[in-house]
Design an enzyme around this catalytic site. Sequence first.
Site, mmCIF file in Angstrom:
data_model
loop_
_atom_site.group_PDB
_atom_site.id
_atom_site.type_symbol
_atom_site.label_atom_id
_atom_site.label_comp_id
_atom_site.label_asym_id
_atom_site.label_seq_id
_atom_site.Cartn_x
_atom_site.Cartn_y
_atom_site.Cartn_z
ATOM 1 C CG ASP A 260 45.619 30.567 61.250
ATOM 2 O OD1 ASP A 260 44.525 30.038 61.541
ATOM 3 O OD2 ASP A 260 46.584 29.927 60.779
ATOM 4 C CG ASP A 261 48.460 34.809 62.673
ATOM 5 O OD1 ASP A 261 48.539 33.633 63.085
ATOM 6 O OD2 ASP A 261 49.138 35.250 61.731
ATOM 7 C CG HIS B 221 47.796 29.896 65.509
ATOM 8 N ND1 HIS B 221 48.131 28.824 64.700
ATOM 9 C CD2 HIS B 221 48.165 31.006 64.791
ATOM 10 C CE1 HIS B 221 48.657 29.256 63.570
ATOM 11 N NE2 HIS B 221 48.701 30.582 63.611
ATOM 12 C CG HIS C 249 52.247 32.827 65.416
ATOM 13 N ND1 HIS C 249 53.109 33.211 64.417
ATOM 14 C CD2 HIS C 249 51.239 32.185 64.784
ATOM 15 C CE1 HIS C 249 52.636 32.831 63.239
ATOM 16 N NE2 HIS C 249 51.509 32.189 63.441
ATOM 17 C CG HIS D 79 46.299 35.213 58.371
ATOM 18 N ND1 HIS D 79 46.377 34.602 57.137
ATOM 19 C CD2 HIS D 79 47.169 34.563 59.191
ATOM 20 C CE1 HIS D 79 47.267 33.612 57.208
ATOM 21 N NE2 HIS D 79 47.751 33.563 58.430
#
Length: 238
Positions: free
Chosen positions: A55-56, A105, A109, A200
């Site tokens: 993620d991210d 995502h 965010h 991540h």
Amino acid sequence: MFCILKAAWWVFLLLFIGFAALVSWGSFDIRQNYFLKAYSSNPDRKERKIALTFDDGPHQMTEKVLDLLQQYNAKATFFCIGTQIEKYPNIMQRIVGEGHVVGNHTYSHSKSFGFFPSAKVKEEIRKNDDLLFEFTHKKIKFFRPPFGVTNPNVAKAIAATKHTVIGWNVRSLDTLIQNEDAILKRIKNKAKPGSIVLLHDTSLKTVRVLEQLLLFLQSEKYDMVAIDKLLNLPAYED
């Protein structure tokens, strides 16, 4: 009469607290499927297949992650943030070019994501879909909400955008735990065939953990696959 009313008030209060706790748990534990259906593992998968998700990103550290995945012949799924795609388009291109799956995502965010109205959630998703389309030339199907937060507004937005929501059943806590050995041990203890691991691609700490994790999974004869292969669900729509 007073005692009866007092007892009734306490019962009402306890029921309210219990309901609030249940809703809060459902909001922050995506595995509960409380507000919407999320795929957090494939419990029917008997073969030694596991999905690593990141993620991210994209992020500067993503390149080191990609180098390791290439070294161990592993495929992964990257849930990308729109603002990060705008910062690192070349890394985004490399993710897609090397055969990894990408998911949505949200665009920003935002830390306030859980408080967004459904219209704002849809805007965040669709804006990021448009960015991802520039690299995949296909409509993105997989979506992971920031922080794994779900609620009625997120559910309403997903009903409109028709995304497949992806959770996890192995949370590495790599953004919270500082000790690399503790992170690795946590994943190894929880991983099993059909698991979806949350990582991540934003720190050197995670890169170092990933190197040891890939070595472990290889020694345990695991096949590291993308989400579509683990769940037998399409990642994209033409």
